[in-house]
Scaffold this motif. Structure first.
Motif, PDB file in Angstrom:
ATOM      1  N   THR A  21       0.845  -1.193   0.000  1.00  0.00           N
ATOM      2  CA  THR A  21       0.000   0.000   0.000  1.00  0.00           C
ATOM      3  C   THR A  21       0.885   1.249   0.000  1.00  0.00           C
ATOM      4  OG1 THR A  21      -1.717  -1.157   1.247  1.00  0.00           O
ATOM      5  CG2 THR A  21      -1.815   1.245   1.224  1.00  0.00           C
ATOM      6  N   LEU A  22       0.533   2.214  -0.807  1.00  0.00           N
ATOM      7  CA  LEU A  22       1.274   3.471  -0.869  1.00  0.00           C
ATOM      8  C   LEU A  22       0.500   4.566  -0.154  1.00  0.00           C
ATOM      9  CD1 LEU A  22       2.463   3.501  -4.604  1.00  0.00           C
ATOM     10  CD2 LEU A  22       3.718   2.723  -2.580  1.00  0.00           C
ATOM     11  N   ILE A  23       1.241   5.445   0.520  1.00  0.00           N
ATOM     12  CA  ILE A  23       0.640   6.560   1.240  1.00  0.00           C
ATOM     13  C   ILE A  23       1.240   7.863   0.717  1.00  0.00           C
ATOM     14  CG2 ILE A  23       0.288   7.667   3.486  1.00  0.00           C
ATOM     15  CD1 ILE A  23       0.577   4.886   4.752  1.00  0.00           C
ATOM     16  N   GLY A  24       0.384   8.822   0.402  1.00  0.00           N
ATOM     17  CA  GLY A  24       0.867  10.106  -0.103  1.00  0.00           C
ATOM     18  C   GLY A  24       0.227  11.278   0.596  1.00  0.00           C
ATOM     19  N   VAL A  25       1.015  12.321   0.793  1.00  0.00           N
ATOM     20  CA  VAL A  25       0.518  13.580   1.341  1.00  0.00           C
ATOM     21  C   VAL A  25       0.456  14.596   0.210  1.00  0.00           C
ATOM     22  CG1 VAL A  25       1.069  15.535   2.840  1.00  0.00           C
ATOM     23  CG2 VAL A  25       1.303  13.221   3.696  1.00  0.00           C
ATOM     24  N   LEU A  26      -0.700  15.235   0.085  1.00  0.00           N
ATOM     25  CA  LEU A  26      -0.909  16.250  -0.933  1.00  0.00           C
ATOM     26  C   LEU A  26      -1.112  17.610  -0.269  1.00  0.00           C
ATOM     27  CD1 LEU A  26      -3.688  14.400  -3.006  1.00  0.00           C
ATOM     28  CD2 LEU A  26      -1.219  14.104  -3.207  1.00  0.00           C
TER      29      LEU A  26
END
Length: 482
Positions: free
Chosen positions: A105-110
């Motif tokens: 699973t990938l986690i990103g902050v925008l």
């Protein structure tokens, strides 16, 4: 935005957890990786999430409202206050627990926190795989590929040109009635307390033709209200430097843009946010007065009712200037309502200056305000120049007093609507009862009334106001509005 239901959760700027799930119009993708996105902060962040959803759609991603099912988890962040950042960090830790249970699973902050805290997220806390600034969403596919290969996907470049004008946002509002349209990005107002110029970059205006086309498309699909968004909509100005689309038009200002959108159809309501007291012009006010479908409501942040504090805040107007603009609104648009933003406990604010803020709420007759205690943001002018010297207990007490006064003013304002008939756009069920509808009138007041079988969501109806609270008008349908 989904095959079934959308995953985007919206969190208003007051950080009350809305927990709203939205439908998307695209129901044709049968396969694809799943993504989940949460949005915090202002309406601009919500609109940005719609752009992100559109970009991911082109990459065959399907949204899910179940975070445990997501291959990609994104959080669209706000840096306006410390509490907002604390909330985001807590959510990222929750997401990392899910990631440990589901490797890959990938986690990103925008968004704004991505711009401000990129190194901290990637290196110190190791909470994310991707950090994507608000001008870098087109780069998401490449950043995802980098993260999938074990690298860190990072792009926080602030653009002087990016407006996402050519991207058709995936509409996340399940009622199909109201939609946001971003008309500009960034901010040139260097308010001493604010991080936005550092996290969203300089102002640039989107071309009016793409804005108008987006509004036309929304109306043709059944939407009946659009809100034009910008950090400071009154400074919107597009110049036709390349003589494109319409050679006869040299430039378009905000009043002219408002008129273009209002002319699309009389049944398309037009709202906008946010206005700046130093920039809102009589031309804009006369345009609102001229078109009944431009709503008689202006969000006009004051921040403080005291001129000395406003100068420290670098707001570039004083109390008297603000009062003159309010008087102009009352003169040109009788019946127009005004709301505001207020910060209490700013550096060196005295008790007398706090009283000036209480008095301006009464004088301006705000129908509501977004009210905050001052939260020092690293990197801002205020953090560099002024001591955050108001004790926390004093800030809390002053905020409580402001909320109390605003609640009283709001209730008195609503009492004046008793017995009146107003035109309401039905936008959904009441939160408290499926037997009632809710909608807003032109003055941006929420109206609750009993359902009637001959009407539906998206209809305009006339409602007689029979009761009020400090936040809501209650009424009964008298007949269909024209």
């Amino acid at each position: 935005m989904n095959l079934t239901r959308n995953s985007i959760l919206s969190h208003d700027i007051d950080e009350s957890r809305q927990g709203l799930a939205y439908e998307d119009e695209w129901l044709v993708v049968a396969e694809g990786k799943k993504f989940y996105i949460e949005s915090y902060g202002c309406a601009m962040n919500f609109a940005d999430s719609e752009i992100v959803a559109s970009i991911l759609r082109q990459e065959n991603y399907v949204s899910t409202r179940i975070v445990e099912d997501a291959d990609l988890i994104l959080i669209n962040t706000c840096s306006i206050r410390e509490k907002a950042e604390e909330t985001v960090r807590k959510r990222l830790k929750d997401f990392n627990k899910l990631k440990r249970a589901r490797p890959g699973t990938l986690i990103g902050v925008l968004g704004c926190m991505a711009e401000r805290l990129k190194d901290k997220f990637l290196e110190e806390e190791k909470l994310v795989d991707m950090v994507v600034g608000p001008d870098a969403y087109r780069d998401l596919p490449a950043l995802i590929a980098t993260a999938e290969d074990g690298g860190k996907g990072v792009n926080v470049f602030l653009s002087r040109e990016e407006t996402y004008a050519d991207i058709s946002p995936v509409r996340l509002d399940s009622n199909g009635v109201s939609a946001f349209i971003s008309i500009m990005r960034g901010c040139d107002n260097m308010c001493s307390f604010c991080v936005v110029p550092y996290t969203r970059g300089r102002e640039r205006s989107r071309d009016p033709f793409s804005i108008e086309a987006e509004a036309v498309a929304l109306f043709e699909r059944g939407y009946r209200e659009v809100t034009l968004l910008g950090q400071n909509v009154d400074s919107y100005r597009w110049s036709n430097e390349e003589n494109v689309n319409s050679p006869g038009i040299a430039s378009v200002n905000f009043a002219q843009l408002l008129e273009r959108i209002a002319k699309i159809h009389p049944k398309l309501r037009v709202r906008f946010s946010t206005s700046h007291p130093k920039d809102i012009t009589d031309e804009v006010l006369y345009t609102i007065a001229r078109y009944p479908n431009i709503c008689d409501y202006i969000h006009l942040p004051i921040q403080s009712g005291n001129s000395r504090v406003l100068k420290l805040m670098n707001r570039t107007y004083d109390r008297e200037w603000y009062q003159e603009r309010v008087e102009a609104i009352r003169r040109i648009i009788p019946g127009c309502t005004i709301s505001s933003d207020i910060i209490t406990g700013f550096c060196t604010e005295s008790e007398e200056e706090h009283q000036d803020t209480l008095s301006i709420i009464e004088w301006a007759d705000f129908i509501m305000s977004y009210m905050f205690k001052y939260s020092e943001r690293p990197g801002t002018l205020a953090a560099r120049k002024y001591a955050d010297d108001i004790p926390e207990d004093v800030k809390k007490r002053r905020l409580s007093e402001i909320i109390h006064v605003q609640r009283q003013v709001s209730h008195r304002h609503n009492l004046r609507d008793l017995g009146k008939i107003c035109e309401v756009l039905i936008d959904g069920d009441s939160k408290k009862s499926k037997e009632e509808w809710k909608g807003r009138n032109s003055q941006n007041k929420v109206v609750i009334f009993s359902k009637s079988p001959e009407y539906k969501i998206g209809d305009y109806v006339n409602v007689r106001i029979t009761d009020v609270t400090s936040a809501t008008l209650l009424g009964e349908i008298v007949n269909t509005a024209s």
